[in-house]
Enzyme design. Sequence first.
Site, mmCIF file in Angstrom:
data_model
loop_
_atom_site.group_PDB
_atom_site.id
_atom_site.type_symbol
_atom_site.label_atom_id
_atom_site.label_comp_id
_atom_site.label_asym_id
_atom_site.label_seq_id
_atom_site.Cartn_x
_atom_site.Cartn_y
_atom_site.Cartn_z
ATOM 1 N N TYR A 95 5.080 -8.901 15.747
ATOM 2 C CA TYR A 95 5.270 -7.783 14.814
ATOM 3 C C TYR A 95 5.770 -6.548 15.562
ATOM 4 N N GLU A 124 2.148 0.237 16.682
ATOM 5 C CA GLU A 124 2.057 -1.051 17.370
ATOM 6 C C GLU A 124 3.175 -1.209 18.407
ATOM 7 N N SER A 184 3.554 -7.248 7.470
ATOM 8 C CA SER A 184 2.922 -6.129 8.176
ATOM 9 C C SER A 184 1.608 -6.500 8.864
ATOM 10 N N THR A 237 6.103 1.928 13.759
ATOM 11 C CA THR A 237 4.647 1.783 13.884
ATOM 12 C C THR A 237 4.124 2.055 15.296
ATOM 13 N N LYS A 258 9.470 -4.650 15.304
ATOM 14 C CA LYS A 258 9.534 -3.235 14.895
ATOM 15 C C LYS A 258 10.258 -2.390 15.959
ATOM 16 N N GLN A 287 0.825 -1.225 0.000
ATOM 17 C CA GLN A 287 0.000 0.000 0.000
ATOM 18 C C GLN A 287 0.859 1.275 0.000
ATOM 19 N N ASP A 288 1.741 1.402 0.994
ATOM 20 C CA ASP A 288 2.488 2.657 1.141
ATOM 21 C C ASP A 288 3.532 2.802 0.040
ATOM 22 N N LEU A 318 10.038 0.215 3.453
ATOM 23 C CA LEU A 318 8.614 -0.020 3.731
ATOM 24 C C LEU A 318 8.276 -1.512 3.713
ATOM 25 N N ALA A 319 9.247 -2.350 3.341
ATOM 26 C CA ALA A 319 8.964 -3.789 3.271
ATOM 27 C C ALA A 319 8.794 -4.352 4.672
ATOM 28 N N LEU A 366 14.485 -8.841 1.486
ATOM 29 C CA LEU A 366 15.141 -8.389 2.724
ATOM 30 C C LEU A 366 15.817 -9.523 3.483
HETATM 31 P P1 NAP Z 1 1.903 -3.867 2.982
HETATM 32 O O1 NAP Z 1 0.836 -3.359 2.096
HETATM 33 O O2 NAP Z 1 1.682 -5.160 3.704
HETATM 34 O O3 NAP Z 1 3.251 -3.973 2.123
HETATM 35 C C1 NAP Z 1 4.379 -4.645 2.614
HETATM 36 C C2 NAP Z 1 5.394 -4.753 1.502
HETATM 37 O O4 NAP Z 1 6.556 -5.470 2.009
HETATM 38 C C3 NAP Z 1 4.929 -5.545 0.271
HETATM 39 O O5 NAP Z 1 5.408 -4.919 -0.887
HETATM 40 C C4 NAP Z 1 5.616 -6.897 0.462
HETATM 41 O O6 NAP Z 1 5.838 -7.594 -0.744
HETATM 42 C C5 NAP Z 1 6.938 -6.426 1.039
HETATM 43 N N1 NAP Z 1 7.712 -7.509 1.667
HETATM 44 C C6 NAP Z 1 7.310 -8.372 2.610
HETATM 45 N N2 NAP Z 1 8.323 -9.217 2.934
HETATM 46 C C7 NAP Z 1 9.383 -8.876 2.169
HETATM 47 C C8 NAP Z 1 10.701 -9.362 2.030
HETATM 48 N N3 NAP Z 1 11.147 -10.416 2.731
HETATM 49 N N4 NAP Z 1 11.530 -8.747 1.146
HETATM 50 C C9 NAP Z 1 11.111 -7.709 0.393
HETATM 51 N N5 NAP Z 1 9.846 -7.210 0.461
HETATM 52 C C10 NAP Z 1 9.002 -7.787 1.344
HETATM 53 O O7 NAP Z 1 2.256 -2.782 4.122
HETATM 54 P P2 NAP Z 1 1.943 -1.205 4.143
HETATM 55 O O8 NAP Z 1 0.631 -0.996 4.795
HETATM 56 O O9 NAP Z 1 2.233 -0.635 2.819
HETATM 57 O O10 NAP Z 1 3.034 -0.715 5.197
HETATM 58 C C11 NAP Z 1 4.327 -0.283 4.772
HETATM 59 C C12 NAP Z 1 5.274 -0.323 5.956
HETATM 60 O O11 NAP Z 1 4.803 0.540 6.986
HETATM 61 C C13 NAP Z 1 5.436 -1.684 6.597
HETATM 62 O O12 NAP Z 1 6.769 -1.795 7.066
HETATM 63 C C14 NAP Z 1 4.488 -1.640 7.783
HETATM 64 O O13 NAP Z 1 4.913 -2.535 8.782
HETATM 65 C C15 NAP Z 1 4.626 -0.199 8.196
HETATM 66 N N6 NAP Z 1 3.483 0.426 8.828
HETATM 67 C C16 NAP Z 1 2.255 0.394 8.250
HETATM 68 C C17 NAP Z 1 1.201 1.060 8.832
HETATM 69 C C18 NAP Z 1 -0.161 1.084 8.203
HETATM 70 O O14 NAP Z 1 -1.131 1.441 8.901
HETATM 71 N N7 NAP Z 1 -0.282 0.781 6.916
HETATM 72 C C19 NAP Z 1 1.395 1.773 10.038
HETATM 73 C C20 NAP Z 1 2.674 1.807 10.586
HETATM 74 C C21 NAP Z 1 3.711 1.144 9.968
HETATM 75 P P3 NAP Z 1 4.748 -8.652 -1.340
HETATM 76 O O15 NAP Z 1 3.794 -7.810 -2.135
HETATM 77 O O16 NAP Z 1 5.591 -9.550 -2.149
HETATM 78 O O17 NAP Z 1 4.094 -9.306 -0.158
HETATM 79 O O1 F7E Z 2 -6.601 -4.481 13.025
HETATM 80 C C1 F7E Z 2 -9.423 -5.550 15.125
HETATM 81 C C2 F7E Z 2 -8.046 -6.081 15.454
HETATM 82 O O2 F7E Z 2 -5.447 -5.768 11.243
HETATM 83 C C3 F7E Z 2 -7.118 -3.340 13.668
HETATM 84 C C4 F7E Z 2 -1.004 -2.699 10.289
HETATM 85 O O3 F7E Z 2 -0.894 -1.819 9.201
HETATM 86 O O4 F7E Z 2 -1.707 -0.927 11.722
HETATM 87 C C5 F7E Z 2 -2.079 -2.201 11.239
HETATM 88 O O5 F7E Z 2 -2.202 -3.119 12.298
HETATM 89 C C6 F7E Z 2 -7.980 -3.766 14.847
HETATM 90 C C7 F7E Z 2 -7.327 -4.782 15.786
HETATM 91 O O6 F7E Z 2 -4.635 -3.450 11.878
HETATM 92 C C8 F7E Z 2 -10.992 -7.854 12.831
HETATM 93 O O7 F7E Z 2 -8.123 -7.016 16.545
HETATM 94 C C9 F7E Z 2 -11.529 -6.846 14.666
HETATM 95 O O8 F7E Z 2 -7.610 -4.408 17.110
HETATM 96 O O9 F7E Z 2 -6.706 -3.671 10.615
HETATM 97 P P1 F7E Z 2 -5.870 -4.389 11.587
HETATM 98 P P2 F7E Z 2 -3.575 -3.364 13.079
HETATM 99 O O10 F7E Z 2 -3.453 -4.642 13.806
HETATM 100 O O11 F7E Z 2 -3.931 -2.156 13.871
HETATM 101 C C10 F7E Z 2 -0.463 -0.876 12.436
HETATM 102 C C11 F7E Z 2 -0.196 0.556 12.833
HETATM 103 C C12 F7E Z 2 0.653 -1.507 11.704
HETATM 104 O O12 F7E Z 2 1.805 -1.121 11.835
HETATM 105 C C13 F7E Z 2 0.344 -2.783 10.991
HETATM 106 O O13 F7E Z 2 1.343 -3.058 10.005
HETATM 107 O O14 F7E Z 2 -9.151 -4.394 14.343
HETATM 108 N N1 F7E Z 2 -10.268 -6.462 14.344
HETATM 109 N N2 F7E Z 2 -11.977 -7.708 13.765
HETATM 110 C C14 F7E Z 2 -9.908 -7.068 13.212
HETATM 111 N N3 F7E Z 2 -8.777 -6.983 12.485
HETATM 112 C C15 F7E Z 2 -8.713 -7.706 11.339
HETATM 113 N N4 F7E Z 2 -7.606 -7.621 10.566
HETATM 114 N N5 F7E Z 2 -9.765 -8.511 10.939
HETATM 115 C C16 F7E Z 2 -10.915 -8.612 11.642
HETATM 116 O O15 F7E Z 2 -11.835 -9.342 11.267
#
Ligand code: NAP
Ligand code: F7E
Length: 337
Positions: free
Chosen positions: A149, A127, A84, A125, A153, A12-13, A80-81, A59
């Site tokens: 996770y 988290e 996640s 994050t 992180k 996504q990012d 960003l990998a 990675l």
């Molecule tokens: P995402 O959609 O799950 O994307 C993760 C990316 O990492 C994908 O391109 C995935 O490739 C790649 N990847 C996974 N394992 C890898 C490896 N071994 N080597 C190389 N690439 C690899 O996550 P996102 O939501 O864009 O988040 C981007 C980053 O921000 C992540 O580090 C996440 O933990 C962090 N983050 C996200 C949020 C959020 O709310 N979205 C908040 C805080 C931090 P594939 O497509 O091949 O799986």
């Molecule tokens: O869960 C609750 C679940 O999986 C949010 C990642 O981007 O943000 C993300 O992590 C909440 C949790 O995101 C379902 O228990 C209820 O309390 O959408 P989520 P996350 O765990 O907050 C952080 C900042 C990151 O860094 C991560 O990479 O929703 N929940 N019912 C559920 N969650 C999921 N997935 N599915 C359900 O059915």
Amino acid sequence: MKKAFITGITGQDGSWLAKYLIQKNYKVYGGMRRTSTVNLWRLDFLDIRNKVELVEFDLLDYSNVFNTIKTLRPDEFYNLAAQSFVGTSFKQPISTSMIDGMGVAYILDALHTIAPETKFYQASTSEMYGKVRDIPQKESTPFHPRSPYGCAKVYAHWMTVNYRESYDMFATSGILFNHESELRGPEFVTRKITINVAGWKMGKKEPLELGNLDSERDWGYAKEYVEGMHLMLQADKPDTFVLATGQKTKIRTFAEKAFHAIDRGIVWEGSGEDEKGYDAKTRELLVKINPKFYRPAEVDLLIGDASKAKEVLGWSYKTGIEELTQIMVKSDINLLA
Ligand code: NAP
Ligand code: F7E
């Protein structure tokens, strides 16, 4: 022309950041793992597949990390990998730790050895705050991660700070609270809900199965958060910054807003695993609980304080939860139409 390397370009990012940097006239390289099936739908959605140079990158392979940096020598490196998905990290704690923790050590070591002038961004994050010690959480709030996770992180965050302090590298850590979009993975709760709601709109009437309805998250729009990442690498010095909206919403409230976007109201009945959400007018079953989506340890409340980012970077969120919900529901309806 500045060169940026983005790991996780298929995510996504990574896709949003690539689009943003292309608009800023960067030469964008994107690292992607070899997969048996082409995985570029997000780049296609944003119409940028042919505007980025894709590089084979995993990675988990130190020689691959080292040689990629040696060949590209980017001005800016955005890591960003990650594995996640928090839920999966409980089932795959070792590989999550290797990718999200050790993978960052590989990058930092390689940058230190061959490209110490490259500016580095680490995707940290909210988290990491887990069982929160302050409300709202800011840069100085102590960490208490609640999942493999989150633990991985925390390690990666402190390694980033450590390389910054030990070797004077431009190594920055962005502690981002949840950010969502049309490109969010379908397993995350917001997108899972908006895909289901779009199905109801288009006549596919399947009850939505969720886990914990009462956890609260600070949800922003991913498109705006990647701009914050870029701003962090343009700052005078490397640092740690929180990006968040400062608003919190329960999962059940997000579900209500999403169904409201298709003119359906929810009434909740029962409690615990027996709680159900019915259409207020038709009494159709819209939402039920499936305990399989509960986590071994939950993060109950995340709400961030992004005032440092506002003051130092001039960054603040623009899109609130109402508009974000509308954007995601509308996009998912279009995808089904
Ligand atoms: P995402 O959609 O799950 O994307 C993760 C990316 O990492 C994908 O391109 C995935 O490739 C790649 N990847 C996974 N394992 C890898 C490896 N071994 N080597 C190389 N690439 C690899 O996550 P996102 O939501 O864009 O988040 C981007 C980053 O921000 C992540 O580090 C996440 O933990 C962090 N983050 C996200 C949020 C959020 O709310 N979205 C908040 C805080 C931090 P594939 O497509 O091949 O799986
Ligand atoms: O869960 C609750 C679940 O999986 C949010 C990642 O981007 O943000 C993300 O992590 C909440 C949790 O995101 C379902 O228990 C209820 O309390 O959408 P989520 P996350 O765990 O907050 C952080 C900042 C990151 O860094 C991560 O990479 O929703 N929940 N019912 C559920 N969650 C999921 N997935 N599915 C359900 O059915």
